[in-house]
Motif scaffolding. Structure first.
Motif, PDB file in Angstrom:
ATOM      1  N   ARG A 145       0.850  -1.187   0.000  1.00  0.00           N
ATOM      2  CA  ARG A 145       0.000   0.000   0.000  1.00  0.00           C
ATOM      3  C   ARG A 145       0.890   1.243   0.000  1.00  0.00           C
ATOM      4  O   ARG A 145       2.103   1.157   0.212  1.00  0.00           O
ATOM      5  CB  ARG A 145      -0.951   0.009   1.200  1.00  0.00           C
ATOM      6  N   GLU A 146       0.291   2.378  -0.213  1.00  0.00           N
ATOM      7  CA  GLU A 146       1.038   3.634  -0.269  1.00  0.00           C
ATOM      8  C   GLU A 146       1.786   3.865   1.034  1.00  0.00           C
ATOM      9  O   GLU A 146       1.258   3.620   2.119  1.00  0.00           O
ATOM     10  CB  GLU A 146       0.094   4.790  -0.564  1.00  0.00           C
ATOM     11  N   GLY A 147       3.037   4.303   0.919  1.00  0.00           N
ATOM     12  CA  GLY A 147       3.859   4.566   2.091  1.00  0.00           C
ATOM     13  C   GLY A 147       4.749   3.404   2.488  1.00  0.00           C
ATOM     14  O   GLY A 147       5.654   3.568   3.305  1.00  0.00           O
ATOM     15  N   ASP A 148       4.519   2.230   1.920  1.00  0.00           N
ATOM     16  CA  ASP A 148       5.332   1.056   2.264  1.00  0.00           C
ATOM     17  C   ASP A 148       6.728   1.170   1.666  1.00  0.00           C
ATOM     18  O   ASP A 148       6.909   1.699   0.573  1.00  0.00           O
ATOM     19  CB  ASP A 148       4.697  -0.234   1.740  1.00  0.00           C
ATOM     20  N   VAL A 149       7.694   0.642   2.396  1.00  0.00           N
ATOM     21  CA  VAL A 149       9.044   0.490   1.886  1.00  0.00           C
ATOM     22  C   VAL A 149       9.085  -0.875   1.196  1.00  0.00           C
ATOM     23  O   VAL A 149       8.602  -1.862   1.746  1.00  0.00           O
ATOM     24  CB  VAL A 149      10.087   0.551   3.024  1.00  0.00           C
ATOM     25  N   VAL A 150       9.628  -0.914  -0.005  1.00  0.00           N
ATOM     26  CA  VAL A 150       9.640  -2.153  -0.781  1.00  0.00           C
ATOM     27  C   VAL A 150      11.054  -2.484  -1.264  1.00  0.00           C
ATOM     28  O   VAL A 150      11.926  -1.617  -1.321  1.00  0.00           O
ATOM     29  CB  VAL A 150       8.680  -2.080  -1.988  1.00  0.00           C
ATOM     30  N   VAL A 151      11.232  -3.743  -1.579  1.00  0.00           N
ATOM     31  CA  VAL A 151      12.461  -4.223  -2.216  1.00  0.00           C
ATOM     32  C   VAL A 151      12.054  -5.075  -3.409  1.00  0.00           C
ATOM     33  O   VAL A 151      10.982  -5.683  -3.413  1.00  0.00           O
ATOM     34  CB  VAL A 151      13.352  -5.035  -1.245  1.00  0.00           C
ATOM     35  N   LEU A 152      12.910  -5.118  -4.408  1.00  0.00           N
ATOM     36  CA  LEU A 152      12.630  -5.896  -5.610  1.00  0.00           C
ATOM     37  C   LEU A 152      13.210  -7.297  -5.443  1.00  0.00           C
ATOM     38  O   LEU A 152      14.395  -7.468  -5.202  1.00  0.00           O
ATOM     39  CB  LEU A 152      13.242  -5.208  -6.832  1.00  0.00           C
ATOM     40  N   GLN A 153      12.331  -8.290  -5.541  1.00  0.00           N
ATOM     41  CA  GLN A 153      12.734  -9.691  -5.444  1.00  0.00           C
ATOM     42  C   GLN A 153      12.063 -10.463  -6.570  1.00  0.00           C
ATOM     43  O   GLN A 153      10.837 -10.494  -6.648  1.00  0.00           O
ATOM     44  CB  GLN A 153      12.319 -10.307  -4.105  1.00  0.00           C
ATOM     45  N   ASN A 154      12.874 -11.064  -7.424  1.00  0.00           N
ATOM     46  CA  ASN A 154      12.344 -11.877  -8.528  1.00  0.00           C
ATOM     47  C   ASN A 154      11.304 -11.122  -9.357  1.00  0.00           C
ATOM     48  O   ASN A 154      10.206 -11.619  -9.615  1.00  0.00           O
ATOM     49  CB  ASN A 154      11.749 -13.181  -8.001  1.00  0.00           C
ATOM     50  N   ASP A 155      11.611  -9.905  -9.737  1.00  0.00           N
ATOM     51  CA  ASP A 155      10.731  -9.069 -10.566  1.00  0.00           C
ATOM     52  C   ASP A 155       9.431  -8.661  -9.891  1.00  0.00           C
ATOM     53  O   ASP A 155       8.473  -8.276 -10.562  1.00  0.00           O
ATOM     54  CB  ASP A 155      10.420  -9.753 -11.903  1.00  0.00           C
ATOM     55  N   THR A 156       9.377  -8.755  -8.558  1.00  0.00           N
ATOM     56  CA  THR A 156       8.201  -8.335  -7.805  1.00  0.00           C
ATOM     57  C   THR A 156       8.647  -7.452  -6.649  1.00  0.00           C
ATOM     58  O   THR A 156       9.611  -7.773  -5.954  1.00  0.00           O
ATOM     59  CB  THR A 156       7.440  -9.551  -7.240  1.00  0.00           C
ATOM     60  N   TYR A 157       7.949  -6.329  -6.465  1.00  0.00           N
ATOM     61  CA  TYR A 157       8.232  -5.464  -5.322  1.00  0.00           C
ATOM     62  C   TYR A 157       7.479  -6.001  -4.120  1.00  0.00           C
ATOM     63  O   TYR A 157       6.258  -6.123  -4.147  1.00  0.00           O
ATOM     64  CB  TYR A 157       7.827  -4.018  -5.622  1.00  0.00           C
ATOM     65  N   VAL A 158       8.223  -6.351  -3.076  1.00  0.00           N
ATOM     66  CA  VAL A 158       7.629  -6.888  -1.851  1.00  0.00           C
ATOM     67  C   VAL A 158       7.899  -5.934  -0.701  1.00  0.00           C
ATOM     68  O   VAL A 158       8.887  -5.193  -0.693  1.00  0.00           O
ATOM     69  CB  VAL A 158       8.168  -8.304  -1.525  1.00  0.00           C
ATOM     70  N   LYS A 159       7.024  -5.965   0.274  1.00  0.00           N
ATOM     71  CA  LYS A 159       7.105  -5.074   1.419  1.00  0.00           C
ATOM     72  C   LYS A 159       8.271  -5.467   2.325  1.00  0.00           C
ATOM     73  O   LYS A 159       8.433  -6.629   2.669  1.00  0.00           O
ATOM     74  CB  LYS A 159       5.789  -5.150   2.195  1.00  0.00           C
TER      75      LYS A 159
END
Length: 68
Positions: free
Chosen positions: A33-47
Motif C-alpha cells: 500500500r502507499e507509504g510502504d518500503v519495498v524491495v525488488l525480489q524476482n521481478d516483484t516489489y515486496v514489502k
C-alpha cells in the motif's frame, strides 16, 4: 530505500529518495500500500516489513513532536 508514493489504476509510483518512477501494478505484491518500503525480489516489489514499521514510527514521532 524505495517507497510506494501512490498507486493508481494499473500503475504504482515509487520514490527512491531523489527520483520517481512508474511500474505496472502487477509488479507489486498483493499486500503493498502507499507509504510502504519495498524491495525488488524476482521481478516483484515486496514489502520490507521492518523498514516500513520503522518509517511509520519515525513519522508518528515527528508528528507528535509538532504538537508538543
Amino acid at each position: 530505500m524505495l517507497i510506494i508514493d501512490r498507486i493508481t489504476e494499473g500503475i504504482a509510483v515509487i520514490e527512491d529518495g531523489e527520483n520517481y518512477f512508474e511500474v505496472p501494478r502487477k509488479m507489486l505484491a498483493e499486500n503493498i500500500r502507499e507509504g510502504d518500503v519495498v524491495v525488488l525480489q524476482n521481478d516483484t516489489y515486496v514489502k520490507d516489513e521492518n523498514a516500513t514499521d520503522e518509517r511509520r514510527k519515525k513519522i508518528i514521532e515527528m508528528q507528535n513532536n509538532l504538537w508538543e
